[in-house]
Design a protein around this motif. Sequence first.
Motif, PDB file in Angstrom:
ATOM      1  N   ILE A   1       0.552  -1.190   0.230  1.00 20.26           N
ATOM      2  CA  ILE A   1       0.049  -0.176   0.181  1.00 20.26           C
ATOM      3  C   ILE A   1       0.913   0.975  -0.345  1.00 20.26           C
ATOM      4  O   ILE A   1       0.068   2.614  -0.909  1.00 20.26           O
ATOM      5  CB  ILE A   1      -0.927  -0.530   1.296  1.00 20.26           C
ATOM      6  N   HIS A   2       1.882   1.507   0.851  1.00 20.32           N
ATOM      7  CA  HIS A   2       2.737   2.857   1.148  1.00 20.32           C
ATOM      8  C   HIS A   2       3.474   2.301  -0.422  1.00 20.32           C
ATOM      9  O   HIS A   2       3.830   4.202  -0.999  1.00 20.32           O
ATOM     10  CB  HIS A   2       3.853   2.417   2.406  1.00 20.32           C
ATOM     11  N   ARG A   3       4.282   1.472  -1.072  1.00 25.89           N
ATOM     12  CA  ARG A   3       4.658   1.759  -2.150  1.00 25.89           C
ATOM     13  C   ARG A   3       3.277   2.387  -3.548  1.00 25.89           C
ATOM     14  O   ARG A   3       3.722   3.294  -4.185  1.00 25.89           O
ATOM     15  CB  ARG A   3       5.531   0.428  -2.921  1.00 25.89           C
ATOM     16  N   ARG A   4       2.506   1.942  -3.519  1.00 32.06           N
ATOM     17  CA  ARG A   4       1.442   1.913  -4.649  1.00 32.06           C
ATOM     18  C   ARG A   4       1.147   3.816  -4.505  1.00 32.06           C
ATOM     19  O   ARG A   4       0.599   4.782  -4.970  1.00 32.06           O
ATOM     20  CB  ARG A   4       0.072   1.482  -4.084  1.00 32.06           C
ATOM     21  N   PHE A   5       0.725   4.080  -2.970  1.00 28.19           N
ATOM     22  CA  PHE A   5       0.815   5.843  -2.140  1.00 28.19           C
ATOM     23  C   PHE A   5       1.669   6.908  -2.626  1.00 28.19           C
ATOM     24  O   PHE A   5       1.395   7.483  -2.037  1.00 28.19           O
ATOM     25  CB  PHE A   5      -0.378   5.346  -1.618  1.00 28.19           C
ATOM     26  N   ASN A   6       2.981   6.084  -3.055  1.00 33.91           N
ATOM     27  CA  ASN A   6       4.266   6.750  -2.798  1.00 33.91           C
ATOM     28  C   ASN A   6       4.103   7.942  -3.208  1.00 33.91           C
ATOM     29  O   ASN A   6       4.037   9.294  -2.207  1.00 33.91           O
ATOM     30  CB  ASN A   6       5.739   6.012  -2.855  1.00 33.91           C
ATOM     31  N   ALA A   7       3.702   8.089  -4.142  1.00 32.90           N
ATOM     32  CA  ALA A   7       3.819   9.778  -4.430  1.00 32.90           C
ATOM     33  C   ALA A   7       2.065  10.736  -3.745  1.00 32.90           C
ATOM     34  O   ALA A   7       3.027  11.944  -4.183  1.00 32.90           O
ATOM     35  CB  ALA A   7       2.916   9.943  -6.383  1.00 32.90           C
ATOM     36  N   TYR A   8       1.836  10.240  -3.142  1.00 35.20           N
ATOM     37  CA  TYR A   8       1.181  11.309  -2.132  1.00 35.20           C
ATOM     38  C   TYR A   8       1.260  11.166  -0.887  1.00 35.20           C
ATOM     39  O   TYR A   8       0.475  11.695  -0.032  1.00 35.20           O
ATOM     40  CB  TYR A   8      -0.375   9.983  -2.648  1.00 35.20           C
ATOM     41  N   ARG A   9       2.785  10.817  -0.945  1.00 38.03           N
ATOM     42  CA  ARG A   9       3.025  10.810   0.743  1.00 38.03           C
ATOM     43  C   ARG A   9       2.906  12.772   1.241  1.00 38.03           C
ATOM     44  O   ARG A   9       3.611  13.316   0.667  1.00 38.03           O
ATOM     45  CB  ARG A   9       4.596  10.623   0.693  1.00 38.03           C
TER      46      ARG A   9
END
Length: 84
Positions: A64-72
């Motif tokens: 999940i963190h990899r998938r949403f990395n651009a939104y951190r």
Amino acid sequence: MNSGYIYALKNRSFGSNIIKIGMTTRKPDVHAKEIYHGASGVPEPFDIAFACKVADCEVAEKKIHRRFNAYRSNKVREFFIIPI
């Protein structure tokens, strides 16, 4: 393999689109309270926006963190700027 929960937490102090996404092997409500009581920089308690039991919470969280990395909101924190 650690069974546990994936959760998304909201905190009205952070605004509506800042979501903390993480994992815990305990109940999500217990973990949310621990985060609030253990952090002096959090003015209000967290609310659970989503929680799901998974077979391997560590693997699920990484995906999940990899998938949403651009939104951190910060590259070393588990906060994401996304609508729930």
